[in-house]
Design an enzyme around this catalytic site. Structure first.
Site, PDB file in Angstrom:
ATOM      1  N   TYR A  95      21.850  29.149 -31.437  1.00 26.65           N
ATOM      2  CA  TYR A  95      21.950  28.928 -29.988  1.00 26.65           C
ATOM      3  C   TYR A  95      20.992  29.888 -29.306  1.00 26.65           C
ATOM      4  CZ  TYR A  95      23.932  29.063 -25.239  1.00 26.65           C
ATOM      5  OH  TYR A  95      24.119  29.025 -23.873  1.00 26.65           O
ATOM      6  N   ASP A 118      14.591  35.055 -31.789  1.00 22.49           N
ATOM      7  CA  ASP A 118      15.546  35.216 -30.692  1.00 22.49           C
ATOM      8  C   ASP A 118      16.468  36.377 -31.068  1.00 22.49           C
ATOM      9  OD1 ASP A 118      18.034  33.073 -29.048  1.00 22.49           O
ATOM     10  OD2 ASP A 118      17.604  35.227 -28.946  1.00 22.49           O
ATOM     11  N   LYS A 168      21.398  41.171 -23.458  1.00 24.24           N
ATOM     12  CA  LYS A 168      22.624  41.871 -23.846  1.00 24.24           C
ATOM     13  C   LYS A 168      22.464  43.401 -23.856  1.00 24.24           C
ATOM     14  CE  LYS A 168      24.080  37.785 -26.447  1.00 24.24           C
ATOM     15  NZ  LYS A 168      25.332  37.242 -25.862  1.00 24.24           N
TER      16      LYS A 168
HETATM   17  P1  KE4 Z   1      22.429  34.330 -21.961  1.00 17.74           P
HETATM   18  O1  KE4 Z   1      21.633  33.322 -21.157  1.00 17.74           O
HETATM   19  O2  KE4 Z   1      23.884  33.930 -22.132  1.00 17.74           O
HETATM   20  O3  KE4 Z   1      22.242  35.761 -21.457  1.00 17.74           O
HETATM   21  O4  KE4 Z   1      21.790  34.373 -23.447  1.00 17.74           O
HETATM   22  C1  KE4 Z   1      21.708  33.182 -24.170  1.00 17.74           C
HETATM   23  C2  KE4 Z   1      21.592  33.519 -25.644  1.00 17.74           C
HETATM   24  C3  KE4 Z   1      20.345  33.443 -26.248  1.00 17.74           C
HETATM   25  N1  KE4 Z   1      20.180  33.750 -27.558  1.00 17.74           N
HETATM   26  C4  KE4 Z   1      21.235  34.162 -28.307  1.00 17.74           C
HETATM   27  C5  KE4 Z   1      21.014  34.501 -29.755  1.00 17.74           C
HETATM   28  C6  KE4 Z   1      22.531  34.268 -27.730  1.00 17.74           C
HETATM   29  O5  KE4 Z   1      23.559  34.671 -28.508  1.00 17.74           O
HETATM   30  C7  KE4 Z   1      22.718  33.941 -26.381  1.00 17.74           C
HETATM   31  C8  KE4 Z   1      24.077  33.977 -25.722  1.00 17.74           C
HETATM   32  N2  KE4 Z   1      25.179  34.236 -26.583  1.00 17.74           N
HETATM   33  C9  KE4 Z   1      26.465  33.710 -26.156  1.00 17.74           C
HETATM   34  C10 KE4 Z   1      27.471  34.056 -27.262  1.00 17.74           C
HETATM   35  N3  KE4 Z   1      27.510  33.070 -28.262  1.00 17.74           N
HETATM   36  C11 KE4 Z   1      26.877  34.241 -24.816  1.00 17.74           C
HETATM   37  C12 KE4 Z   1      28.308  33.928 -24.435  1.00 17.74           C
HETATM   38  C13 KE4 Z   1      28.401  32.774 -23.456  1.00 17.74           C
HETATM   39  O6  KE4 Z   1      27.616  31.808 -23.555  1.00 17.74           O
HETATM   40  O7  KE4 Z   1      29.305  32.859 -22.593  1.00 17.74           O
END
Ligand code: KE4
Length: 427
Positions: A144, A239, A267
């Site tokens: 993801y 990523d 993060k």
């Molecule tokens: P954000 O747009 O949520 O800041 O990041 C997206 C993203 C991109 N790449 C990786 C590897 C990620 O894990 C994420 C976001 N992770 C999720 C947890 N599985 C955030 C939690 C959520 O979507 O509420």
């Protein structure tokens, strides 16, 4: 546990917020029940609005690597706030954070700060397409990368490698430009490049996938991706939104010794405030406006408070050699959990690397999404609810990773282990 106030808040939220939450996984749909609402958090613990307390193994999905409300981060944000909340004008803190990112991650010669991991990966794709003049990209099932259209794509059916939308609202024509391949299978990547090599702008991968639980790249897999991308002139994007500044100061690319062309971060570098970043080779990054033809922008990019939080968090990790400590805590956790699982008689797989982990309720080892899909989701659900009642909050889905922070000391780890032993007996 009494969660009356949370229930009232959830009811009120459902009237105004789709699904009652601002990000889907928080709705507890995968585990049933309703989400609790947090009143406050400190260290390794969160307290809900009904006064219940939980040891937190989600850490806001990664950002709180020092623990919640870490004093150096709170202090830095408080001090920055007194000088203004947002300028939309360059400020010294964004230069400092950019320099810190580049100093820790050698492959990042230049970096652009933004506001989320989604923005970071989306911008990496646009850069790769602008740099190569090609349109197709490759991603991997189970990975993801945030919710930009080109990355909300599922594997095409059967031999068809062109993707199909993984969300309503994503145009078929756009999804078809994304090819989705199985993770940990370098031959599949080589085959697609042999067919479409000249059209492929980029390969984007979570070097250690943490969005289908947690599984590890097989030895040499990331090196193979590097070789194939170099051979065909495609951009290799790591990523590291989740792994960056967590698995090592230089992220997964340091651990595995593989150098991507671009990397996405988020993060940890925001210390709990909204921050994303993307960076890599100067010749690619210099394609970005206003220097080059690839447009990317953001009102709050480089926001002084978010920069202050990220700088304080990274400085604290550096000063305390936080990565080495997290490595030790993670190893000790894996030893404790494997002892508990042996005694429990349950068929489980515990995947762990550094301060990230996942307990899979399945018999066979998990190396990719297909393996993860064989898990007993009902047993996971009962485990999650049992742990929650025991005062331990783990990710509310089998297909998410768990996180520990520097605030997870012996008492938290012992309490969680004791709860785990008790709950496993009830399953
Ligand atoms: P954000 O747009 O949520 O800041 O990041 C997206 C993203 C991109 N790449 C990786 C590897 C990620 O894990 C994420 C976001 N992770 C999720 C947890 N599985 C955030 C939690 C959520 O979507 O509420």
């Amino acid at each position: 546990m009494n969660r009356e106030r949370s229930e009232q808040l959830f009811k009120a939220s459902l009237e105004r917020v789709p699904g009652g939450v601002n990000s889907p996984v928080r709705a507890f749909r995968a585990v049933g029940g309703q989400p609790f609402f947090v009143e406050k958090a400190s260290g390794a613990r969160v307290a809900d609005v009904d006064g219940n307390e939980y040891i937190d193994f989600v850490c806001s999905w990664g950002p709180n690597i020092l623990g919640h409300a870490a004093a150096p981060v709170v202090e830095a944000v408080r001090e920055a706030a007194l000088s203004g909340l947002s300028f939309g004008i360059p400020n010294p803190r964004e230069v400092r954070l950019a320099q810190m990112i580049c100093s820790h991650v050698p492959s990042v010669e230049k970096v652009r700060l933004c506001n989320s991991g989604t923005e970071a990966t989306m911008s990496c794709l646009r850069l790769a397409r602008g740099f190569t003049g090609r349109d197709r990209i490759i991603k991997f099932d189970g990975c993801y990368h945030g919710h930009s259209d080109s990355l909300l794509v599922a594997a095409g059916s059967g031999a068809l490698t062109f993707g199909r939308p993984d969300s309503a609202g994503v145009p078929e024509a756009l999804a078809a430009l994304t090819m989705v391949l199985p993770f940990n299978d370098a031959d599949a990547v080589r085959d697609v490049f042999r067919l479409h090599g000249k059209e492929i702008a980029a390969v984007i991968v979570e070097p250690v996938p943490g969005n289908a639980g947690l599984y590890l790249p097989k030895p040499g897999y990331l090196d193979d991706l590097r070789k194939i991308c170099s051979e065909f002139g495609a951009v290799l994007i790591f990523d590291e939104v989740m792994t960056g500044f967590r698995l090592a100061s230089g992220g997964a690319q340091e651990l595995y010794g593989v150098t991507p062309d671009l990397s996405a971060f988020g993060k940890v570098i925001g210390g709990g405030l909204p921050v994303g970043a993307f960076g890599g080779r100067s010749d690619i990054m210099d394609m970005l406006a206003p220097h080059g033809p690839v447009y990317q922008a953001g009102t709050l990019s480089g926001n002084p408070l978010a920069m202050a939080a990220g700088i304080a968090q990274l400085e604290t990790l550096e000063a305390e050699n936080g990565w080495a400590k997290l490595e030790k805590t993670g190893k000790r956790m894996a030893e404790t959990v494997s002892d508990i699982l042996k005694k429990s008689g349950h068929d489980c797989q515990f995947n762990q690397i550094g301060s990230m982990f996942c307990l899979y309720f399945c018999e066979q080892p998990v190396h990719n999404l297909n393996d993860a899909k064989k898990c007993d989701l009902d047993k996971f659900k009962r485990f999650f609810l049992g742990m929650l009642e025991a005062g331990v909050y783990i990710a509310p889905s089998q297909f998410e990773a768990g996180f520990i922070s520097l605030a997870h000391g012996e008492s938290e780890m012992d309490a969680a282990a004791e709860a785990m032993s008790r709950v496993l007996v009830t399953l």
